[in-house]
Design a protein around this motif. Structure first.
Motif, short mmCIF file in Angstrom:
data_model
loop_
_atom_site.label_atom_id
_atom_site.label_comp_id
_atom_site.label_asym_id
_atom_site.label_seq_id
_atom_site.Cartn_x
_atom_site.Cartn_y
_atom_site.Cartn_z
N GLU A 1 -0.52 0.91 -4.15
CA GLU A 1 -0.88 2.12 -4.78
C GLU A 1 0.49 2.93 -4.74
O GLU A 1 0.71 3.65 -5.67
CB GLU A 1 -1.97 2.87 -4.09
N LEU A 2 1.45 2.69 -3.90
CA LEU A 2 2.75 3.42 -3.61
C LEU A 2 3.69 2.53 -4.72
O LEU A 2 4.14 1.37 -4.29
CB LEU A 2 3.27 3.49 -2.18
N PRO A 3 4.16 3.03 -5.74
CA PRO A 3 5.03 2.18 -6.55
C PRO A 3 6.35 1.59 -6.11
O PRO A 3 6.90 2.54 -5.21
CB PRO A 3 5.31 3.11 -7.72
N PRO A 4 6.97 0.44 -6.12
CA PRO A 4 8.17 -0.04 -5.50
C PRO A 4 9.18 1.18 -5.56
O PRO A 4 10.12 1.53 -4.77
CB PRO A 4 8.33 -1.07 -6.10
N ASP A 5 9.33 1.77 -6.85
CA ASP A 5 10.36 2.51 -6.91
C ASP A 5 10.24 4.00 -6.23
O ASP A 5 11.13 4.76 -6.01
CB ASP A 5 10.69 2.97 -8.63
N ALA A 6 9.29 4.28 -5.83
CA ALA A 6 8.77 5.41 -5.10
C ALA A 6 9.24 5.42 -3.74
O ALA A 6 8.91 6.38 -2.93
CB ALA A 6 7.53 5.97 -5.54
N VAL A 7 9.26 4.22 -3.14
CA VAL A 7 9.32 3.96 -1.50
C VAL A 7 10.71 4.28 -1.19
O VAL A 7 11.97 3.80 -1.50
CB VAL A 7 8.99 2.34 -1.33
N VAL B 1 3.48 10.46 1.91
CA VAL B 1 2.69 9.29 1.48
C VAL B 1 3.17 8.08 2.31
O VAL B 1 4.23 7.95 2.35
CB VAL B 1 2.61 9.16 0.09
N ALA B 2 2.17 7.27 2.85
CA ALA B 2 2.20 5.95 3.39
C ALA B 2 1.09 5.01 3.08
O ALA B 2 0.18 5.61 3.09
CB ALA B 2 2.72 6.23 4.67
N ASP B 3 1.55 3.88 2.76
CA ASP B 3 0.56 2.93 2.56
C ASP B 3 0.52 2.09 4.03
O ASP B 3 1.10 2.29 4.94
CB ASP B 3 0.76 2.01 1.46
N ARG B 4 -0.49 1.41 4.26
CA ARG B 4 -1.02 0.87 5.32
C ARG B 4 0.06 -0.33 5.91
O ARG B 4 0.09 -0.75 7.21
CB ARG B 4 -2.54 0.03 5.25
N HIS B 5 0.82 -0.46 5.13
CA HIS B 5 2.10 -1.56 5.50
C HIS B 5 3.14 -0.79 6.06
O HIS B 5 4.01 -1.49 6.45
CB HIS B 5 2.47 -2.58 4.24
N GLY B 6 3.23 0.44 5.97
CA GLY B 6 4.26 1.52 6.44
C GLY B 6 5.27 1.87 5.43
O GLY B 6 6.00 2.67 5.97
N ASN B 7 5.00 1.42 4.17
CA ASN B 7 5.93 1.75 3.02
C ASN B 7 5.76 3.37 3.01
O ASN B 7 4.76 3.86 2.92
CB ASN B 7 5.66 1.12 1.98
N CYS B 8 6.88 4.17 2.88
CA CYS B 8 6.91 5.91 3.02
C CYS B 8 7.59 6.39 1.89
O CYS B 8 8.63 6.05 1.36
CB CYS B 8 7.44 6.15 4.37
N ALA B 9 7.17 7.63 1.31
CA ALA B 9 7.64 8.44 0.35
C ALA B 9 7.75 9.65 0.94
O ALA B 9 6.86 10.06 1.65
CB ALA B 9 7.00 8.49 -1.00
N PHE B 10 8.69 10.37 0.87
CA PHE B 10 8.97 11.71 1.48
C PHE B 10 9.27 12.73 0.36
O PHE B 10 9.57 12.61 -0.79
CB PHE B 10 10.42 11.84 2.21
#
Length: 257
Positions: free
Chosen positions: A215-221, A176-185
């Motif tokens: 939409e991507l919780p900070p703790d999930a980044v 998952v990635a948001d439009r700002h580039g924060n990612c979860a693997f």
């Protein structure tokens, strides 16, 4: 800042001949297959890749290898790729084998601005002494050998100096990635993708799902967007099993019933 670009082809369009690439993936988990396929179509050559492994013969970095686009590989595990072995042994490919933990730390150090570090891995072996064949000549002699490493004692234990790795571009795959580039693997795909992303001067992310900021919780980044420059959509079904192992089918006995 919206970092989503229209296509993988557009994301890789400025990767030139001779570029150094840090490419994510652990086995066949988390391989940036869309970006690699776009790079294969784009045509840059003499690429120098840093990756835990080099894919398999027909997938992942194996696509670029089969096209003769890779001139050097820094990796820790290459045992599933016959074309890789052939090119190395015939002098078509330069290979720097690096212990897996050392490779991970070299990438992390590069992303953190640490130029080098000491590790006990490889001390007392030919890794320390140098002379490992990085590239063979056509006649089978060693054309390029590894240099000796600087040694220092810490607490009575020998340590080798390892230099950090940075790359011109990083190619990674996120769940998952948001439009700002924060990612979860997801799971094992997290092993090398964040480290490669950190080490790249320009980082390209293909994501199986792109969400809106917030939409991507900070703790999930797992990887902050500050490391990411471009985001593209990836096919979530574009995945392979590296080695399929199954049991032989057999008739069910009355007792099993």
């Amino acid at each position: 800042m919206d970092k989503v670009v229209a296509s993988a082809a557009r994301a890789v369009a400025d990767i030139p001949d001779g570029a150094t690439l840090a490419v994510g993936g652990f086995g066949l988990c988390g391989i940036p297959s869309a970006l690699i396929a776009a790079l294969a179509a784009a045509g840059p050559t003499d690429l120098r890749v840093v990756s835990n492994n080099c894919g398999v013969d027909d997938w992942g970095l194996g696509l670029l290898l089969g096209l003769g686009r890779i001139s050097r590989a820094t990796s820790s595990y290459v045992g599933e790729n016959k074309e890789f072995a052939r090119r190395y042994l015939t002098g078509e490919l330069e290979v720097e084998l690096t212990p897996q933990g050392t490779l991970a730390e070299r990438l992390r150090a590069g992303g953190c601005g640490i130029p080098a570090f000491y590790t006990p891995a490889g001390a007392g072996t030919q890794v320390e002494e140098g002379g490992l064949p990085w590239r063979y000549a056509a006649d089978g002699t060693v054309a390029v050998a590894s240099p000796p490493k600087e040694v220092r004692d810490f607490g009575g234990v020998r340590h080798l100096l390892e230099e950090a790795i940075t790359a011109d571009f990083a190619l990674v795959r996120a769940a998952v990635a948001d439009r700002h580039g924060n990612c979860a693997f997801h799971a094992a795909a997290r092993n090398f993708n964040p480290l490669c992303a950190m080490a790249g001067r320009i980082t390209l992310v293909e994501a199986e799902r792109i969400v809106e900021p917030g939409e991507l919780p900070p703790d999930a980044v797992h990887l902050p967007g500050v490391y990411v420059d471009r985001v593209v959509t990836a096919d979530p079904t574009d995945k392979r099993v590296e080695r399929r192992t199954v049991r032989t089918a057999h008739a069910t006995s009355d007792r099993e019933n």
